[in-house]
Every structure is written in C-alpha cells, then in structure tokens.
Scaffold this motif. Sequence first.
Motif, mmCIF file in Angstrom:
data_model
loop_
_atom_site.group_PDB
_atom_site.id
_atom_site.type_symbol
_atom_site.label_atom_id
_atom_site.label_comp_id
_atom_site.label_asym_id
_atom_site.label_seq_id
_atom_site.Cartn_x
_atom_site.Cartn_y
_atom_site.Cartn_z
ATOM 1 N N ARG A 111 0.854 -1.196 0.000
ATOM 2 C CA ARG A 111 0.000 0.000 0.000
ATOM 3 C C ARG A 111 0.886 1.240 0.000
ATOM 4 N NH1 ARG A 111 -5.686 1.152 2.437
ATOM 5 N NH2 ARG A 111 -5.755 3.420 2.422
ATOM 6 N N LEU A 112 0.657 2.128 -0.996
ATOM 7 C CA LEU A 112 1.508 3.306 -1.160
ATOM 8 C C LEU A 112 0.834 4.595 -0.734
ATOM 9 C CD1 LEU A 112 3.005 2.457 -4.675
ATOM 10 C CD2 LEU A 112 4.104 2.177 -2.446
ATOM 11 N N GLY A 113 -0.473 4.614 -0.652
ATOM 12 C CA GLY A 113 -1.190 5.839 -0.295
ATOM 13 C C GLY A 113 -2.635 5.724 -0.722
ATOM 14 N N GLU A 114 -3.301 6.859 -0.891
ATOM 15 C CA GLU A 114 -4.680 6.853 -1.347
ATOM 16 C C GLU A 114 -5.028 8.177 -2.003
ATOM 17 O OE1 GLU A 114 -7.130 6.252 2.148
ATOM 18 O OE2 GLU A 114 -7.319 8.419 2.460
ATOM 19 N N ILE A 115 -5.998 8.124 -2.890
ATOM 20 C CA ILE A 115 -6.608 9.332 -3.433
ATOM 21 C C ILE A 115 -7.760 9.659 -2.497
ATOM 22 C CG2 ILE A 115 -7.681 10.423 -5.431
ATOM 23 C CD1 ILE A 115 -4.772 9.522 -5.868
ATOM 24 N N ALA A 132 -2.688 8.545 -9.055
ATOM 25 C CA ALA A 132 -2.093 7.479 -8.249
ATOM 26 C C ALA A 132 -0.690 7.159 -8.738
ATOM 27 C CB ALA A 132 -2.972 6.230 -8.304
ATOM 28 N N PHE A 133 -0.527 7.071 -10.056
ATOM 29 C CA PHE A 133 0.803 6.781 -10.586
ATOM 30 C C PHE A 133 1.776 7.930 -10.299
ATOM 31 C CE2 PHE A 133 4.123 7.008 -13.762
ATOM 32 C CZ PHE A 133 4.641 5.728 -13.713
ATOM 33 N N ASP A 134 1.368 9.149 -10.615
ATOM 34 C CA ASP A 134 2.265 10.300 -10.447
ATOM 35 C C ASP A 134 2.727 10.476 -9.006
ATOM 36 O OD1 ASP A 134 2.178 10.939 -13.093
ATOM 37 O OD2 ASP A 134 0.821 12.636 -12.895
ATOM 38 N N ARG A 135 1.790 10.378 -8.087
ATOM 39 C CA ARG A 135 2.109 10.722 -6.690
ATOM 40 C C ARG A 135 2.782 9.584 -5.928
ATOM 41 N NH1 ARG A 135 -3.863 13.171 -5.354
ATOM 42 N NH2 ARG A 135 -4.047 14.370 -7.300
ATOM 43 N N PHE A 136 2.392 8.337 -6.228
ATOM 44 C CA PHE A 136 2.817 7.246 -5.369
ATOM 45 C C PHE A 136 3.718 6.204 -6.037
ATOM 46 C CE2 PHE A 136 -1.503 8.522 -3.839
ATOM 47 C CZ PHE A 136 -1.065 9.188 -2.703
ATOM 48 N N HIS A 180 9.148 5.781 -7.268
ATOM 49 C CA HIS A 180 9.844 4.519 -6.998
ATOM 50 C C HIS A 180 10.221 3.734 -8.249
ATOM 51 C CE1 HIS A 180 8.648 5.061 -2.812
ATOM 52 N NE2 HIS A 180 7.399 5.201 -3.206
ATOM 53 N N VAL A 181 9.568 4.035 -9.379
ATOM 54 C CA VAL A 181 9.692 3.173 -10.560
ATOM 55 C C VAL A 181 9.960 4.013 -11.805
ATOM 56 C CG1 VAL A 181 8.532 1.457 -11.991
ATOM 57 C CG2 VAL A 181 8.085 1.516 -9.537
ATOM 58 N N ASN A 182 10.968 3.617 -12.558
ATOM 59 C CA ASN A 182 11.268 4.251 -13.839
ATOM 60 C C ASN A 182 10.568 3.454 -14.937
ATOM 61 O OD1 ASN A 182 12.437 5.791 -15.882
ATOM 62 N ND2 ASN A 182 14.256 4.499 -15.967
ATOM 63 N N THR A 191 3.299 13.490 -16.875
ATOM 64 C CA THR A 191 3.248 14.871 -17.330
ATOM 65 C C THR A 191 4.323 15.156 -18.365
ATOM 66 O OG1 THR A 191 4.592 15.452 -15.403
ATOM 67 C CG2 THR A 191 2.235 15.801 -15.230
ATOM 68 N N GLU A 192 5.156 14.172 -18.654
ATOM 69 C CA GLU A 192 6.227 14.390 -19.621
ATOM 70 C C GLU A 192 6.000 13.494 -20.844
ATOM 71 O OE1 GLU A 192 9.765 13.956 -17.247
ATOM 72 O OE2 GLU A 192 9.332 15.735 -16.096
#
Length: 610
Positions: A278-282, A375-379, A383-385, A413-414
Amino acid sequence: MRVVVMGVAGCGKSTVARALAAQLNARFIEADEFHLPSSIDKMSTGVALDDHDRWPWLIALRNELRTETYVVLACSALKVEYRDLLRSSGDVRFLFLDLAPETALERINQRTEHFMGAAMVDSQFAALQRPIQLETDVATLIVDSLTPDQIEAEALALLSTVQAGRTVKPVLADGDVDRTISSVELRAHIDLLSGQIIEGGARRVLLVPPDHTRLHSMAGVITAGLFTNLTSAGCDVAVLPALGTHVEMSADDALLLFGPAVPFEAILHHRWRDQLVRLGEIGAAEVTAVSNGRYNEAIPVEVDEILLDSWDLVVSVGQVVPHEVIGMANFTKNIVIGLGGAPTIHRSHFLGAVCDMESIMGRTDSPVRHVIDAAFDRFIAPHVNVMWILTVMQDTEHGVVQRGLFVGGGRSTETGGAAFRSAADLARRCNVETIPGEYDRVACWLDPNEFRSTWLGNKAIYRTRMAIADGGELIVLAPGIATFGEDPSVDALIRRFGYRGTRATLDAISQDPELAASLGAAAHLVHGSTEGRFEVVYCTDPEQGGLSADEVRSVGFSWRPLRQELIRLGVTASTPAGPRTDADGRTFQFIANPALGLWAAANRFASNNP
C-alpha cells in the motif's frame, strides 16, 4: 483563451487577472472562492494547506475552466503538477507573477480581512516550483517594482508570445489513420528501443504486457522481441502480465500471446488479493470532486510488490483503445490497475460505473483516468522508472492492422503522457465508428482464445450499446464462454445477482455485504446491463463446455444454441465485419472483434475532451 494568473500570495494575481479579464472580455474567476470551508479555517489559523486540501480545490477550478471559453483565473498554481491538472481543461496559458519573498511579506502585511496571513508567506515559497523549461505555455513577469498599469500592459504582451499547452512530444511517434506498420518495421522499432534500453544502463528489466485477452494488441510480439534482445545482451529480464482480476495465464495462453521466445518460467504472476504494497490513497474529497459527488470514498493505491523490486526499468506495453471504465485503455492503467490490489481495482471500477459508462468511453480524460494518473504520479513514479510502449490497432476488411506505435518515458506529465495523448487521438480516429442512425440488430463474434467468461465477453455489450436502438437485439456469438467471472468469488456474485440494471445493483450493494466488498463485481453488473433498452442473446455451446441455456437465462440474458445461430446468420470466425443478411432475410451488423473498437450513433456519442 483560458488564462491562469499564478504566483504566491501577495503577487497581485487577483488584481492583474481581473484587469486582464476586462481587457479580454473574459470571465474572471477568483480561486480563493472555491476553497473548502475547512481549508479556509486552516489558513485563517496560520496552518498551511497540504495536497489533500488542494486537490479537490484544483479539480473544482478545472471543472469551472471547462465551462468557459474565455476566462481568466487567479490561482496560486504553485507546483508543476497543479498546473498540469489545470492544463487538462484545454487551451490554457499561464502568467507567473514573480516577486521576492520580502516584497510578498510587505504586501501581505498591508492586507486586511483576508484569510491568508503573513505567517503563511514562507509556506507559499516553500511550495513554489518555478516554471521549468518544458512549460512553454508559461510567461514569467517579475513584478517587484512594477505598477499595476505596467503589469497589465506587459502581461498582455507576454501572453501573446506563448502557446497553450506544453510542447512535450513522445520519444517515438509513428502512426496515422492510413498508416500500416509492417512486421519488418515493427521489428526495427523493437531493435531500436532495445538498444536504447541497453545503452541507458538498465540491467534488471521488468516487462509488463497485457495477458492473452489482448491478443490483437501486438503487445505479445513487442514483449517477445524485447525479451529476446535484452536477455541476449545479458540483462536480467522478467515478464509480469498486467492481469488485474483476470485468471493467471496458462502455458498455452503464454505461447499463444508471446510465441516460444518467452519461456513460461520467466513469467511472473500478479496476485491481486495479496502480495501487495500500500503506497497511499486518493482522498475522499478529491474523489467526490472528480465525480461531481457521485462517489465519496477514498481510493487506496496498492500495487504488486514485484513492481517495487528495484528494477532498473519497467517497460509497460499495451494497446490504447476505447474502454468502458477509464475512457481510453492502457498507459497508467496498465500499472495501477493491471498490477493493482483489490481495493484499488474495486473502487476505481465502481467510480467508472456510477459516472456513466456512455459518457466515458472514448475519452482521453475521465474521472477514473484522473484517479489512476494521480495514483501513478504521486505514489508510483517516485519509486519506478517506466517506459511506455503503446500501440493502436484497427480491424479492417483485410484483417487487424497496426496503425500506430508511440513511446514515452518518465512521469505522465512528460513524454509518457505525450505518447498516451497521441495514441488516444489516433485511437479515436481508428477505433470509434459513429453511425448516422442506430442498428436494430448487431451480432458480435467472440474469439474463444480471448473470451472465456462474460466478465470479458461483455465487451460485446459495452462497445456496441450506444449503436443499438431501443428494443433492438444484440447477438453474442460466444464459443469459448464457459463461466461468468474470472475469479470464483466474482463468478458466484454474478450468478447470484445477474445483470439487472443500475438500480437493482445499487439495492443489492446495500443489502449484501459480500457484493459491497466487491465493488468491481458490482461495477461489472452495471456495465453488463442494458437497463432494459435492448435484448442480449448469448449463443453458447454447452456440449463443448460452454454455459448452459439455464445459466445464461439466470443472469438476465436470452440464449440460443451457437451452432444453429451461426448457420442462420451465415457467419464464421473468419467473416469480415460489416452489414449482412441472415437466412430469414433480416439485416444485421456483424462485428468481428468488439474489443478493437467502439460503435455509437452520432446522437449518443458526445464530443470528446482530449
């Protein structure tokens, strides 16, 4: 145009924005008026806002921007990701009013009756991310020594020099509506990308393709090519299919998708009920804002622990195509949902269900897309490229052809986001077929190699529902459909409640704790219902292990024997798509692969928000 005048408190953005709005004959919006009461209370007591406070506020501002063509918004927009969210309203230019901290403090001390006090100035500068080089839609104006009249004059001149939207492009963009990427050309692209990965120093690489239910995506070919090239160069490579809630691939499934190049022992298995981090939540307030109050629960972000196992590079491979939950499939969905845990999958899918599938399909932007990208951007991105490889396919009279290949890397965003937006634009042109009227009868063929459950086979319903007239008929030719759910517990829920419509499903959620705990299944029940508009006839072959007539009828569908229906319609697995006439002289529209497109009557398909 849409203009956002941004900067820290005290820079004069409200004054300048109001003046610009008058000059441009545009509506003026004051962002401070959209803060939640709880946020105003925090700031009034000198407590800085955090992202849980800011995201719902920014979503409300984005929604407001979308309602206007000519508008000037006064908003701090301190971080790049905040500006990215506002950018998604379309055609936005930013004016950054830059000034020194001491000037800001002096101005704040002169203000009265405003919740932003002098104690908050330091927090504003701490949060500020000055526009970066990639933000070519931002004009910067240093305002310390300028009068309001001078600022207004220079602001108008500066705004005329910037174009709306970033100019970030995909790393690779090959595609168009009349382009056919040959197998030789695709092989060259794969070799080029393999070389870039090796030259970039990646030695431990995780490939994340879809499973065999995306058989026509070319993801299997791309994954096999990368696996061969990278392992030959000495890289440690594993393959983790983005299963979501799908059943694990068998050795035969893997061979069908990848061919012999990827040994079955190199394929890892995603377990969506356990093996999670678990990495976080929206937050609930953000979900409420993005859904316009239709869903009010936080969405946890959980992913497979394998994803976080110190890979030098994760390569996400998949097809961009209209999708019933998120609007356009793939990109961050392949990671967040494809490798996500039960709470993430269940709640995100339920969010899509309550936000109306017909207003979502074919759109680049949707409530679920916002949640998954966030979710991807923030959490996950910290950690992952990730390298994103995205295909666009089209079913033509000559068979399935590849129309596009788009590649990006890094945060959404890129270049990854640029690759997705380019692919989604092409997919809309290749995969969305709008028709002037409506079909009275549609027949869809479900390839038994891809579709073995109604959980997957109901794409025949999702993708054609906006093209079928009220009182019409959808015939689903389903030789491989042997069950309802991919998961035994989900299968049991579908059998228990059936496809009875939104109201019946919501009532069942309120009465049955097991369904309430499996909101992904509940969302599927909503998606698979026609809400009584048209009849769905599933045609299966019980003698070959398919669902029986009683089973099909028990969930709310009609049934006919597959073999007799194929003879009556005069179609086979190789019949090309198009209008046809059956043995009784009745016309129908034949769709050879519903997973590759979206069919809609023009009056049912709303204009898109890229």
